[in-house]
Design a protein around this motif. Sequence first.
Motif, PDB file in Angstrom:
ATOM      1  N   LEU A  45     -11.741  30.269 -25.857  1.00  0.00           N
ATOM      2  CA  LEU A  45     -12.861  29.339 -25.953  1.00  0.00           C
ATOM      3  C   LEU A  45     -13.499  29.377 -27.330  1.00  0.00           C
ATOM      4  CD1 LEU A  45     -14.461  30.149 -22.482  1.00  0.00           C
ATOM      5  CD2 LEU A  45     -13.165  28.110 -23.108  1.00  0.00           C
ATOM      6  N   PRO A  46     -14.170  28.291 -27.700  1.00  0.00           N
ATOM      7  CA  PRO A  46     -14.890  28.300 -28.987  1.00  0.00           C
ATOM      8  C   PRO A  46     -16.082  29.249 -28.897  1.00  0.00           C
ATOM      9  CG  PRO A  46     -15.401  26.312 -27.740  1.00  0.00           C
ATOM     10  CD  PRO A  46     -14.331  27.036 -26.978  1.00  0.00           C
ATOM     11  N   PHE A  52     -22.387  21.108 -20.582  1.00  0.00           N
ATOM     12  CA  PHE A  52     -22.051  20.274 -19.428  1.00  0.00           C
ATOM     13  C   PHE A  52     -23.324  19.994 -18.650  1.00  0.00           C
ATOM     14  CE2 PHE A  52     -21.327  24.692 -17.973  1.00  0.00           C
ATOM     15  CZ  PHE A  52     -22.253  24.771 -16.940  1.00  0.00           C
ATOM     16  N   THR A  53     -23.262  18.938 -17.875  1.00  0.00           N
ATOM     17  CA  THR A  53     -24.274  18.637 -16.866  1.00  0.00           C
ATOM     18  C   THR A  53     -23.511  18.408 -15.580  1.00  0.00           C
ATOM     19  OG1 THR A  53     -25.781  17.630 -18.467  1.00  0.00           O
ATOM     20  CG2 THR A  53     -26.118  17.061 -16.146  1.00  0.00           C
ATOM     21  N   LEU A  54     -23.771  19.271 -14.578  1.00  0.00           N
ATOM     22  CA  LEU A  54     -23.053  19.203 -13.313  1.00  0.00           C
ATOM     23  C   LEU A  54     -24.033  19.135 -12.148  1.00  0.00           C
ATOM     24  CD1 LEU A  54     -20.308  21.933 -13.940  1.00  0.00           C
ATOM     25  CD2 LEU A  54     -20.042  19.441 -14.078  1.00  0.00           C
ATOM     26  N   THR A 108     -14.249  24.129  -8.494  1.00  0.00           N
ATOM     27  CA  THR A 108     -13.283  23.219  -9.104  1.00  0.00           C
ATOM     28  C   THR A 108     -12.579  22.345  -8.077  1.00  0.00           C
ATOM     29  OG1 THR A 108     -11.514  24.854  -8.979  1.00  0.00           O
ATOM     30  CG2 THR A 108     -12.844  24.823 -10.996  1.00  0.00           C
ATOM     31  N   ASP A 109     -12.812  22.614  -6.802  1.00  0.00           N
ATOM     32  CA  ASP A 109     -12.132  21.864  -5.745  1.00  0.00           C
ATOM     33  C   ASP A 109     -12.986  21.941  -4.481  1.00  0.00           C
ATOM     34  OD1 ASP A 109     -10.113  20.385  -4.543  1.00  0.00           O
ATOM     35  OD2 ASP A 109      -8.872  22.120  -4.091  1.00  0.00           O
ATOM     36  N   GLY A 110     -12.863  20.941  -3.643  1.00  0.00           N
ATOM     37  CA  GLY A 110     -13.561  20.947  -2.361  1.00  0.00           C
ATOM     38  C   GLY A 110     -14.628  19.881  -2.280  1.00  0.00           C
ATOM     39  N   VAL A 136     -13.816  21.443 -16.570  1.00  0.00           N
ATOM     40  CA  VAL A 136     -12.675  22.324 -16.322  1.00  0.00           C
ATOM     41  C   VAL A 136     -11.775  22.354 -17.562  1.00  0.00           C
ATOM     42  CG1 VAL A 136     -10.605  22.664 -14.906  1.00  0.00           C
ATOM     43  CG2 VAL A 136     -12.775  22.040 -13.822  1.00  0.00           C
ATOM     44  N   ALA A 137     -11.559  21.193 -18.168  1.00  0.00           N
ATOM     45  CA  ALA A 137     -10.723  21.123 -19.378  1.00  0.00           C
ATOM     46  C   ALA A 137     -11.416  21.796 -20.565  1.00  0.00           C
ATOM     47  CB  ALA A 137     -10.394  19.672 -19.718  1.00  0.00           C
TER      48      ALA A 137
END
Length: 174
Positions: A45-46, A52-54, A108-110, A136-137
Amino acid sequence: MSEPAPEVPVSRSSRIWRSVREWGVTLLLAAVVFHVVGQLRAPDLPDAAPDFTLSVLDGDTVTLSELRGEAVVLNFWAPWCGPCRAEVPQFSRFARSNPEVTVLGIATDGAPAQLRASKKKLGMDYPVLIADPETVAAYDVSTLPTTVVVDADGRVVTAHAGMLTLPQLELMVP
């Protein structure tokens, strides 16, 4: 010809303690190996944590850059992931004993209903956010669970791919 030395009987308690020491050393070495492998498999990672906004399961949103000033633990997970579910109690204990650190479970899923059920069943004591493909990317998550620690200045301190124990997590957070 000399006779062999007589065998000295070994007490049961001596055998037990020897076995405990051997297992202890084996478990310690295994823990070190798993930690090193997790660090090697971690995403590259950098220095600055990607913002992010989630959405949170309760409908609110969390923006990482708004959490500057405090350390943040990002734990990427999924409800079907066995190691993810196994480490939740460690993260919950950490979140309770370190209220100055924000712990975020990033699913990440669901579907939201499935995530709410998993959060309740697993006893997650920290917010669950719903990941988007861009986040995720940006965090290069290819293995679950993946944990990223961000310091109070928004810099990535460390990342780990694979299950973590509470002592490992405590060592990772500044």
